[in-house]
Write a protein that holds these residues in place. Structure first.
Motif, PDB file in Angstrom:
ATOM      1  N   UNK A 242      45.539  40.161  34.179  1.00  0.00           N
ATOM      2  CA  UNK A 242      46.689  39.922  35.059  1.00  0.00           C
ATOM      3  C   UNK A 242      47.304  38.528  34.855  1.00  0.00           C
ATOM      4  N   UNK A 243      47.537  38.183  33.593  1.00  0.00           N
ATOM      5  CA  UNK A 243      48.210  36.936  33.286  1.00  0.00           C
ATOM      6  C   UNK A 243      47.303  35.745  33.084  1.00  0.00           C
ATOM      7  N   UNK A 244      46.017  35.850  33.385  1.00  0.00           N
ATOM      8  CA  UNK A 244      45.090  34.752  33.151  1.00  0.00           C
ATOM      9  C   UNK A 244      44.770  34.655  31.656  1.00  0.00           C
ATOM     10  N   UNK A 245      44.344  33.492  31.249  1.00  0.00           N
ATOM     11  CA  UNK A 245      44.003  33.237  29.852  1.00  0.00           C
ATOM     12  C   UNK A 245      42.811  34.091  29.437  1.00  0.00           C
ATOM     13  N   UNK A 246      43.002  34.978  28.471  1.00  0.00           N
ATOM     14  CA  UNK A 246      41.940  35.887  28.041  1.00  0.00           C
ATOM     15  C   UNK A 246      40.724  35.151  27.491  1.00  0.00           C
ATOM     16  N   UNK A 247      40.916  33.921  27.030  1.00  0.00           N
ATOM     17  CA  UNK A 247      39.816  33.156  26.448  1.00  0.00           C
ATOM     18  C   UNK A 247      39.007  32.395  27.502  1.00  0.00           C
ATOM     19  N   UNK A 248      39.382  32.470  28.774  1.00  0.00           N
ATOM     20  CA  UNK A 248      38.596  31.797  29.810  1.00  0.00           C
ATOM     21  C   UNK A 248      37.194  32.411  29.843  1.00  0.00           C
ATOM     22  N   UNK A 249      36.144  31.603  29.958  1.00  0.00           N
ATOM     23  CA  UNK A 249      34.782  32.146  29.916  1.00  0.00           C
ATOM     24  C   UNK A 249      34.461  33.173  30.986  1.00  0.00           C
ATOM     25  N   UNK A 250      35.153  33.139  32.132  1.00  0.00           N
ATOM     26  CA  UNK A 250      34.896  34.167  33.137  1.00  0.00           C
ATOM     27  C   UNK A 250      35.546  35.497  32.758  1.00  0.00           C
TER      28      UNK A 250
END
Length: 329
Positions: A242-250
Protein backbone atom coordinates in the motif's frame (compact mmCIF):
# COMPACT_ATOMS: atom_id res chain seq x y z
CA UNK A 1 28.27 -15.26 -25.54
CA UNK A 2 27.70 -16.39 -29.10
CA UNK A 3 24.95 -18.76 -30.19
CA UNK A 4 25.68 -21.91 -32.18
CA UNK A 5 22.13 -21.90 -33.50
CA UNK A 6 20.74 -24.06 -30.71
CA UNK A 7 22.31 -22.60 -27.58
CA UNK A 8 21.78 -19.50 -25.44
CA UNK A 9 22.27 -15.96 -26.72
CA UNK A 10 23.72 -13.03 -24.78
CA UNK A 11 21.24 -10.15 -24.65
CA UNK A 12 21.11 -6.85 -22.79
CA UNK A 13 20.88 -7.65 -19.08
CA UNK A 14 20.82 -11.45 -19.31
CA UNK A 15 20.74 -14.64 -21.33
CA UNK A 16 18.14 -15.62 -23.93
CA UNK A 17 17.58 -19.33 -23.40
CA UNK A 18 16.67 -21.71 -26.22
CA UNK A 19 13.36 -23.53 -26.20
CA UNK A 20 13.71 -26.57 -23.99
CA UNK A 21 11.82 -29.20 -21.99
CA UNK A 22 12.41 -29.29 -18.22
CA UNK A 23 11.89 -32.98 -17.37
CA UNK A 24 10.12 -34.42 -14.35
CA UNK A 25 13.23 -36.04 -12.84
CA UNK A 26 13.68 -39.66 -11.80
CA UNK A 27 15.48 -38.41 -8.68
CA UNK A 28 12.15 -37.92 -6.87
CA UNK A 29 9.36 -40.34 -5.98
CA UNK A 30 6.77 -41.49 -8.55
CA UNK A 31 4.18 -39.56 -6.56
CA UNK A 32 6.22 -36.37 -6.81
CA UNK A 33 6.70 -36.82 -10.56
CA UNK A 34 2.95 -37.31 -10.96
CA UNK A 35 2.32 -34.14 -8.97
CA UNK A 36 4.71 -32.15 -11.17
CA UNK A 37 2.99 -33.47 -14.29
CA UNK A 38 -0.47 -32.65 -12.96
CA UNK A 39 0.47 -29.13 -11.91
CA UNK A 40 2.14 -28.48 -15.26
CA UNK A 41 -1.26 -28.99 -16.88
CA UNK A 42 -2.79 -26.33 -14.62
CA UNK A 43 0.13 -24.00 -15.25
CA UNK A 44 -0.42 -24.26 -19.00
CA UNK A 45 -3.76 -22.50 -18.53
CA UNK A 46 -1.85 -19.25 -18.08
CA UNK A 47 -0.89 -16.70 -15.45
CA UNK A 48 -3.62 -15.44 -13.08
CA UNK A 49 -5.03 -12.06 -14.03
CA UNK A 50 -4.92 -9.65 -11.08
CA UNK A 51 -7.24 -6.63 -10.81
CA UNK A 52 -6.06 -3.02 -10.83
CA UNK A 53 -4.73 -2.00 -7.43
CA UNK A 54 -7.54 0.52 -6.90
CA UNK A 55 -10.38 -1.94 -7.64
CA UNK A 56 -11.11 -3.12 -4.09
CA UNK A 57 -14.30 -4.98 -5.07
CA UNK A 58 -12.44 -7.04 -7.67
CA UNK A 59 -9.73 -7.91 -5.15
CA UNK A 60 -12.38 -8.97 -2.62
CA UNK A 61 -13.98 -11.19 -5.25
CA UNK A 62 -10.62 -12.76 -6.13
CA UNK A 63 -9.84 -13.23 -2.44
CA UNK A 64 -13.14 -15.03 -1.92
CA UNK A 65 -12.51 -17.37 -4.85
CA UNK A 66 -8.95 -18.13 -3.78
CA UNK A 67 -9.93 -18.65 -0.14
CA UNK A 68 -12.64 -21.11 -1.18
CA UNK A 69 -10.09 -23.09 -3.18
CA UNK A 70 -7.58 -23.10 -0.31
CA UNK A 71 -10.26 -24.08 2.19
CA UNK A 72 -11.20 -27.05 0.03
CA UNK A 73 -7.53 -28.12 -0.05
CA UNK A 74 -7.34 -27.98 3.74
CA UNK A 75 -10.20 -30.40 4.46
CA UNK A 76 -9.29 -33.14 6.93
CA UNK A 77 -7.80 -31.07 9.75
CA UNK A 78 -9.91 -29.28 12.31
CA UNK A 79 -8.83 -26.80 14.95
CA UNK A 80 -10.86 -25.18 17.67
CA UNK A 81 -11.30 -21.43 17.81
CA UNK A 82 -10.10 -19.61 20.92
CA UNK A 83 -10.65 -16.12 22.27
CA UNK A 84 -8.02 -13.72 21.02
CA UNK A 85 -5.95 -11.35 23.16
CA UNK A 86 -6.80 -8.16 21.26
CA UNK A 87 -10.51 -8.76 20.60
CA UNK A 88 -9.99 -7.65 17.00
CA UNK A 89 -9.04 -10.99 15.45
CA UNK A 90 -9.45 -14.74 15.80
CA UNK A 91 -6.70 -16.98 17.12
CA UNK A 92 -7.09 -20.69 16.44
CA UNK A 93 -5.61 -23.26 18.81
CA UNK A 94 -5.11 -26.95 18.26
CA UNK A 95 -3.63 -29.76 20.32
CA UNK A 96 -2.12 -32.97 18.96
CA UNK A 97 -3.85 -36.27 19.76
CA UNK A 98 -2.66 -38.08 22.87
CA UNK A 99 -0.25 -36.79 25.47
CA UNK A 100 1.82 -33.72 24.72
CA UNK A 101 3.95 -31.16 26.52
CA UNK A 102 1.54 -28.34 27.31
CA UNK A 103 4.28 -25.78 27.90
CA UNK A 104 5.79 -26.11 24.40
CA UNK A 105 4.16 -23.81 21.88
CA UNK A 106 4.32 -23.54 18.12
CA UNK A 107 3.02 -20.21 16.79
CA UNK A 108 1.98 -20.81 13.19
CA UNK A 109 1.46 -17.93 10.74
CA UNK A 110 -0.46 -19.01 7.66
CA UNK A 111 0.52 -18.43 4.05
CA UNK A 112 -1.49 -17.17 1.10
CA UNK A 113 0.36 -14.34 -0.58
CA UNK A 114 -0.31 -11.94 2.33
CA UNK A 115 -3.91 -11.66 1.10
CA UNK A 116 -5.42 -15.15 0.95
CA UNK A 117 -5.80 -18.06 3.39
CA UNK A 118 -8.03 -16.63 6.11
CA UNK A 119 -10.69 -18.64 7.90
CA UNK A 120 -10.77 -22.40 7.53
CA UNK A 121 -7.37 -22.61 5.84
CA UNK A 122 -5.77 -20.86 8.83
CA UNK A 123 -7.67 -23.04 11.29
CA UNK A 124 -6.76 -26.25 9.46
CA UNK A 125 -3.14 -25.14 9.35
CA UNK A 126 -3.05 -24.89 13.13
CA UNK A 127 -4.36 -28.44 13.43
CA UNK A 128 -1.93 -29.75 10.83
CA UNK A 129 1.03 -28.14 12.60
CA UNK A 130 -0.07 -29.54 15.96
CA UNK A 131 -0.12 -33.06 14.48
CA UNK A 132 3.13 -32.68 12.53
CA UNK A 133 5.13 -31.19 15.39
CA UNK A 134 3.48 -32.79 18.41
CA UNK A 135 2.77 -29.59 20.32
CA UNK A 136 0.06 -27.08 21.11
CA UNK A 137 -0.29 -24.72 18.17
CA UNK A 138 -1.64 -21.19 17.97
CA UNK A 139 -2.48 -19.58 14.62
CA UNK A 140 -3.53 -15.98 14.09
CA UNK A 141 -6.21 -15.20 11.50
CA UNK A 142 -4.60 -11.87 10.66
CA UNK A 143 -6.29 -9.05 8.77
CA UNK A 144 -5.68 -8.80 5.02
CA UNK A 145 -5.98 -6.35 2.11
CA UNK A 146 -7.61 -4.62 0.42
CA UNK A 147 -9.39 -3.41 3.58
CA UNK A 148 -6.36 -3.90 5.83
CA UNK A 149 -3.00 -3.48 4.09
CA UNK A 150 0.41 -3.34 5.77
CA UNK A 151 1.05 -3.12 8.68
CA UNK A 152 -2.28 -4.63 9.86
CA UNK A 153 -1.21 -8.29 9.49
CA UNK A 154 2.10 -7.67 11.24
CA UNK A 155 0.32 -5.74 14.01
CA UNK A 156 -1.94 -8.75 14.59
CA UNK A 157 0.97 -11.19 14.66
CA UNK A 158 2.80 -8.96 17.14
CA UNK A 159 -0.25 -8.71 19.42
CA UNK A 160 -0.61 -12.49 19.60
CA UNK A 161 3.13 -13.05 20.05
CA UNK A 162 3.27 -10.49 22.87
CA UNK A 163 0.44 -12.33 24.61
CA UNK A 164 2.17 -15.70 24.17
CA UNK A 165 5.50 -14.57 25.66
CA UNK A 166 3.61 -13.28 28.70
CA UNK A 167 1.81 -16.60 29.19
CA UNK A 168 4.63 -18.99 28.28
CA UNK A 169 8.40 -19.17 28.64
CA UNK A 170 9.81 -17.71 25.37
CA UNK A 171 12.41 -20.50 25.43
CA UNK A 172 9.55 -22.94 24.87
CA UNK A 173 8.03 -21.05 21.91
CA UNK A 174 8.91 -21.63 18.25
CA UNK A 175 7.48 -19.35 15.55
CA UNK A 176 7.02 -20.45 11.96
CA UNK A 177 5.19 -20.04 8.71
CA UNK A 178 5.20 -20.95 5.04
CA UNK A 179 5.36 -18.57 2.07
CA UNK A 180 3.62 -15.35 3.18
CA UNK A 181 3.62 -16.82 6.68
CA UNK A 182 7.40 -16.99 6.40
CA UNK A 183 7.47 -13.30 5.52
CA UNK A 184 5.37 -12.39 8.54
CA UNK A 185 7.27 -14.75 10.86
CA UNK A 186 10.64 -13.21 9.97
CA UNK A 187 9.25 -9.66 10.05
CA UNK A 188 7.71 -10.41 13.43
CA UNK A 189 11.13 -11.36 14.83
CA UNK A 190 12.62 -8.05 13.68
CA UNK A 191 9.75 -5.99 15.04
CA UNK A 192 9.46 -7.91 18.32
CA UNK A 193 13.19 -7.41 18.88
CA UNK A 194 12.94 -3.71 18.02
CA UNK A 195 10.09 -3.31 20.51
CA UNK A 196 11.98 -5.05 23.31
CA UNK A 197 10.10 -8.36 23.38
CA UNK A 198 12.05 -11.57 24.08
CA UNK A 199 12.80 -13.73 21.07
CA UNK A 200 11.56 -17.33 20.82
CA UNK A 201 13.64 -20.50 20.94
CA UNK A 202 13.53 -20.91 17.18
CA UNK A 203 12.12 -19.80 13.85
CA UNK A 204 10.90 -21.98 10.96
CA UNK A 205 10.70 -20.36 7.51
CA UNK A 206 9.20 -22.71 4.90
CA UNK A 207 9.58 -21.51 1.29
CA UNK A 208 9.42 -17.95 2.69
CA UNK A 209 8.38 -14.81 0.82
CA UNK A 210 11.25 -12.77 2.29
CA UNK A 211 11.83 -10.28 -0.53
CA UNK A 212 8.83 -8.38 -1.87
CA UNK A 213 11.12 -6.56 -4.33
CA UNK A 214 11.66 -9.97 -5.98
CA UNK A 215 15.28 -9.17 -6.78
CA UNK A 216 16.71 -12.70 -6.47
CA UNK A 217 18.05 -14.92 -9.24
CA UNK A 218 15.44 -17.66 -8.89
CA UNK A 219 12.59 -15.29 -9.79
CA UNK A 220 13.95 -15.50 -13.33
CA UNK A 221 15.67 -18.89 -13.44
CA UNK A 222 12.81 -20.87 -11.85
CA UNK A 223 10.01 -19.01 -13.60
CA UNK A 224 7.67 -21.68 -15.05
CA UNK A 225 9.86 -24.47 -13.64
CA UNK A 226 7.95 -23.83 -10.41
CA UNK A 227 4.62 -25.38 -11.36
CA UNK A 228 2.89 -24.15 -8.18
CA UNK A 229 3.80 -20.48 -7.80
CA UNK A 230 4.99 -20.21 -11.43
CA UNK A 231 6.45 -16.70 -11.02
CA UNK A 232 6.54 -13.72 -8.69
CA UNK A 233 3.63 -11.78 -7.20
CA UNK A 234 4.32 -8.10 -7.94
CA UNK A 235 0.66 -7.05 -8.05
CA UNK A 236 -0.14 -8.79 -4.76
CA UNK A 237 2.98 -7.38 -3.11
CA UNK A 238 2.02 -3.86 -4.18
CA UNK A 239 -1.52 -4.24 -2.82
CA UNK A 240 -0.21 -5.48 0.53
CA UNK A 241 2.49 -2.79 0.83
CA UNK A 242 0.00 0.00 0.00
CA UNK A 243 2.64 2.51 -1.06
CA UNK A 244 5.27 1.65 1.57
CA UNK A 245 8.83 0.93 0.49
CA UNK A 246 8.96 -2.76 -0.50
CA UNK A 247 12.57 -2.96 0.70
CA UNK A 248 11.69 -2.01 4.30
CA UNK A 249 12.70 -4.92 6.57
CA UNK A 250 9.19 -5.23 8.00
CA UNK A 251 7.98 -5.85 4.42
CA UNK A 252 11.07 -7.66 3.09
CA UNK A 253 12.79 -9.22 6.11
CA UNK A 254 15.68 -10.34 3.91
CA UNK A 255 17.01 -6.79 4.23
CA UNK A 256 16.93 -6.70 8.04
CA UNK A 257 19.86 -6.20 10.40
CA UNK A 258 20.32 -9.59 12.04
CA UNK A 259 23.35 -8.60 14.11
CA UNK A 260 21.05 -7.01 16.70
CA UNK A 261 19.49 -10.37 17.56
CA UNK A 262 17.59 -13.10 15.74
CA UNK A 263 16.51 -16.60 16.81
CA UNK A 264 18.04 -19.87 15.54
CA UNK A 265 16.43 -20.40 12.15
CA UNK A 266 15.51 -23.26 9.84
CA UNK A 267 15.12 -22.31 6.16
CA UNK A 268 13.38 -24.54 3.61
CA UNK A 269 12.94 -24.34 -0.15
CA UNK A 270 12.94 -26.55 -3.24
CA UNK A 271 15.35 -26.50 -6.15
CA UNK A 272 12.48 -25.42 -8.45
CA UNK A 273 11.00 -22.91 -6.01
CA UNK A 274 10.66 -19.34 -7.29
CA UNK A 275 11.57 -18.29 -3.72
CA UNK A 276 14.79 -20.34 -3.65
CA UNK A 277 16.94 -17.20 -3.83
CA UNK A 278 15.16 -15.82 -0.77
CA UNK A 279 16.40 -18.81 1.21
CA UNK A 280 19.91 -18.76 -0.27
CA UNK A 281 20.40 -15.06 0.48
CA UNK A 282 18.81 -15.27 3.94
CA UNK A 283 21.09 -18.19 4.78
CA UNK A 284 24.14 -16.11 3.83
CA UNK A 285 22.95 -13.07 5.80
CA UNK A 286 22.22 -15.08 8.95
CA UNK A 287 25.58 -16.87 8.83
CA UNK A 288 27.39 -13.56 8.47
CA UNK A 289 25.47 -12.24 11.49
CA UNK A 290 26.52 -15.37 13.47
CA UNK A 291 22.91 -16.51 13.82
CA UNK A 292 22.56 -20.32 14.05
CA UNK A 293 20.89 -21.37 10.81
CA UNK A 294 20.05 -24.61 9.02
CA UNK A 295 18.76 -25.14 5.51
CA UNK A 296 16.54 -27.83 3.97
CA UNK A 297 16.45 -28.21 0.19
CA UNK A 298 13.93 -30.39 -1.62
CA UNK A 299 15.01 -31.99 -4.89
CA UNK A 300 12.84 -30.76 -7.80
CA UNK A 301 10.41 -29.38 -5.22
CA UNK A 302 8.24 -26.41 -6.29
CA UNK A 303 6.85 -23.77 -3.99
CA UNK A 304 5.03 -25.35 -1.06
CA UNK A 305 6.09 -28.94 -1.66
CA UNK A 306 4.49 -31.90 -3.39
CA UNK A 307 1.04 -31.92 -1.75
CA UNK A 308 1.71 -34.81 0.62
CA UNK A 309 4.16 -36.96 -1.32
CA UNK A 310 6.91 -38.89 0.56
CA UNK A 311 9.33 -35.98 0.17
CA UNK A 312 6.94 -33.77 2.13
CA UNK A 313 6.74 -36.27 4.97
CA UNK A 314 10.52 -36.36 5.19
CA UNK A 315 10.60 -32.56 5.20
CA UNK A 316 8.13 -32.27 8.08
CA UNK A 317 10.05 -34.86 10.09
CA UNK A 318 13.19 -32.76 9.68
CA UNK A 319 11.29 -29.62 10.70
CA UNK A 320 9.88 -31.39 13.76
CA UNK A 321 13.39 -32.48 14.74
CA UNK A 322 14.62 -28.88 14.51
CA UNK A 323 11.69 -27.58 16.59
CA UNK A 324 12.21 -30.09 19.38
CA UNK A 325 15.94 -29.40 19.48
CA UNK A 326 15.10 -25.71 19.93
CA UNK A 327 12.80 -26.54 22.85
CA UNK A 328 15.34 -28.80 24.49
CA UNK A 329 18.32 -26.42 24.30
Amino acid sequence: MASNGNGPVAVEGGILMPERVVPHPNSVSPQARAFLAQMAQYMAAGRPIYPPLDDADAWRKLRGERDAMMNAMSQGFFGESAANPTETMTVHTSNPPGAFAKDRIYFDIHGGGLIFGAGEFCRAGAAASAVRYGARCYAVDYRVPPENPFPAALDDCLAVYADLVERYDPRKIVVGGASAGGNLSAALMLRARDEGLPLPAGLVLITPELDLTESGDSFGVNKFADVVLVEGLPEVNALYASGHNLAHPYLSPLFGDFTKGFPPTLLQAGTRDVFLSNVARMHTSLRRAKVPVEILLGEAMPHGGFAGCPEDQDMYEDIRDFIWRCWED
